[in-house]
Scaffold this motif. Structure first.
Motif, short mmCIF file in Angstrom:
data_model
loop_
_atom_site.label_atom_id
_atom_site.label_comp_id
_atom_site.label_asym_id
_atom_site.label_seq_id
_atom_site.Cartn_x
_atom_site.Cartn_y
_atom_site.Cartn_z
N SER A 123 -33.69 -9.36 -17.44
CA SER A 123 -33.66 -8.13 -18.23
C SER A 123 -32.63 -7.15 -17.70
CB SER A 123 -35.05 -7.49 -18.24
OG SER A 123 -36.02 -8.39 -18.74
N ILE A 124 -32.54 -7.03 -16.39
CA ILE A 124 -31.54 -6.14 -15.80
C ILE A 124 -30.13 -6.63 -16.12
CG2 ILE A 124 -30.64 -5.26 -13.61
CD1 ILE A 124 -33.47 -5.37 -12.51
N ALA A 125 -29.93 -7.96 -16.12
CA ALA A 125 -28.63 -8.51 -16.49
C ALA A 125 -28.29 -8.16 -17.94
CB ALA A 125 -28.61 -10.02 -16.29
N GLY A 126 -29.29 -8.18 -18.82
CA GLY A 126 -29.04 -7.77 -20.20
C GLY A 126 -28.65 -6.32 -20.31
N LEU A 127 -29.27 -5.45 -19.51
CA LEU A 127 -28.87 -4.04 -19.51
C LEU A 127 -27.44 -3.86 -19.03
CD1 LEU A 127 -32.14 -2.37 -18.12
CD2 LEU A 127 -31.36 -2.49 -20.48
N TYR A 128 -27.04 -4.66 -18.06
CA TYR A 128 -25.64 -4.60 -17.60
C TYR A 128 -24.68 -5.01 -18.71
CZ TYR A 128 -27.16 -3.93 -12.77
OH TYR A 128 -27.70 -3.44 -11.61
N LEU A 129 -25.07 -5.99 -19.51
CA LEU A 129 -24.22 -6.40 -20.63
C LEU A 129 -24.07 -5.28 -21.65
CD1 LEU A 129 -25.28 -10.11 -21.33
CD2 LEU A 129 -23.14 -9.27 -20.35
N LEU A 130 -25.15 -4.53 -21.89
CA LEU A 130 -25.06 -3.41 -22.81
C LEU A 130 -24.13 -2.31 -22.28
CD1 LEU A 130 -28.75 -3.00 -24.03
CD2 LEU A 130 -26.84 -4.05 -25.24
N LEU A 131 -23.97 -2.25 -20.97
CA LEU A 131 -23.07 -1.26 -20.37
C LEU A 131 -21.65 -1.78 -20.19
CD1 LEU A 131 -25.48 0.12 -17.60
CD2 LEU A 131 -24.85 1.23 -19.74
N ASN A 132 -21.34 -2.93 -20.81
CA ASN A 132 -20.01 -3.55 -20.71
C ASN A 132 -19.65 -3.94 -19.28
OD1 ASN A 132 -19.45 -3.33 -23.48
ND2 ASN A 132 -18.69 -1.24 -23.24
N ALA A 133 -20.65 -4.18 -18.47
CA ALA A 133 -20.43 -4.63 -17.09
C ALA A 133 -20.73 -6.13 -17.04
CB ALA A 133 -21.30 -3.86 -16.12
N ASP A 134 -19.84 -6.91 -17.63
CA ASP A 134 -20.11 -8.35 -17.74
C ASP A 134 -20.11 -9.04 -16.39
OD1 ASP A 134 -17.48 -7.79 -17.40
OD2 ASP A 134 -16.72 -9.16 -18.93
#
Length: 204
Positions: free
Chosen positions: A45-56
Motif C-alpha cells: 500500500s505504501i508503494a502504491g502511495l509512492y506511485l501516486l506521488l510520481n516517485a516510481d
C-alpha cells in the motif's frame, strides 16, 4: 475535477483503507504468520502511495526491499524458529493492552495533527529522466549515510539471530550449573533419526 483527478482520489482512498486495515491486522491478530503477511500488504500500500506521488523509483525500491527482502526474511524467521510451546497467559493482560492502545492513539493523534497543521508545499512538476534517482543516491551517500548503514547492520543482526534460532542442535538433558536458571535455557526439539540399513546404525 477531471477523470484523472477522480481516479487519483479513489486510488488514494483505496490504498489508505488497505494500509490502515492491514496495519490493524498486524497489531490485533494473534497468529504471527497472518500478521507477517498483512505487513506485506502495508508495504504494498505504501508503494502504491509512492506511485501516486510520481516517485516510481521509491515505489519499486519499496516493493523490492521491504516486500521482497524484509517481509520474506520475517516469514522465514517465524517459520524456521521451532517454537515448542504456546505463550503462557500473562496476568492482568488488559492493563498492558489498554496502555498500548493509549500510546498508539496518542501517536496517531500527534501525527494527524502534524499532517493537518503543516503547510505542505506540493509541487506538480515531474522529475525528468533519472534526476530523482541521482538525487536520492546523493542523499543516501552524503546526508543520510549513517542511518543507511545502521539500518543495514540492524537487518544483518536480525538475519544472524534468525539463523542461530533456526539451527539449534538437540542437547541432552544435563544438570544446571550453579547460578543458572531454567528460564535461561531454550526448549529444544530432537531431530528425526534416519536408518541407514546397516544394522542398527542411525544418522542424525
Amino acid at each position: 475535477m477531471n477523470l484523472a483527478e477522480g481516479v487519483q482520489i479513489v486510488s488514494l482512498g483505496v490504498l489508505a483503507v488497505m494500509m490502515l486495515g492491514s496495519a490493524l491486522g498486524v497489531v490485533l491478530l494473534k497468529n504471527i504468520v497472518y500478521s507477517a503477511f498483512l505487513l506485506g500488504g502495508v508495504f504494498i500500500s505504501i508503494a502504491g502511495l509512492y506511485l501516486l506521488l510520481n516517485a516510481d523509483f521509491v515505489a519499486f525500491a519499496q516493493v523490492l526491499i521491504y516486500v521482497g527482502a524484509v517481509n520474506v526474511l520475517i516469514l522465514f524467521a517465524i517459520m524456521l524458529v521451532n517454537k515448542r510451546e504456546d505463550f503462557k497467559v500473562v496476568p492482568r493482560m488488559w492493563i498492558r493492552q489498554v496502555a498500548t492502545a493509549l500510546v498508539c492513539f496518542g501517536i496517531f493523534a500527534l501525527l494527524g495533527t502534524m499532517v493537518v497543521t503543516t503547510p505542505w508545499a506540493i509541487s506538480t512538476e515531474t522529475a525528468v529522466g533519472d534526476s530523482s534517482i541521482v538525487r536520492i543516491g546523493l542523499h543516501f551517500f552524503s546526508d543520510f549515510l549513517l542511518p543507511f548503514e545502521l539500518a543495514s547492520i540492524l537487518l544483518l543482526m536480525a538475519l544472524v539471530g534468525a539463523i542461530v534460532l533456526a539451527r539449534r542442535e538437540f542437547l541432552p538433558e544435563t544438570e544446571l550449573e550453579a547460578g543458572e536458571t531454567e528460564s535461561l535455557t531454550l526448549p529444544e526439539r530432537p531431530r528425526d533419526l534416519i536408518t541407514t540399513g546397516r544394522g542398527d546404525s542411525t544418522i542424525q
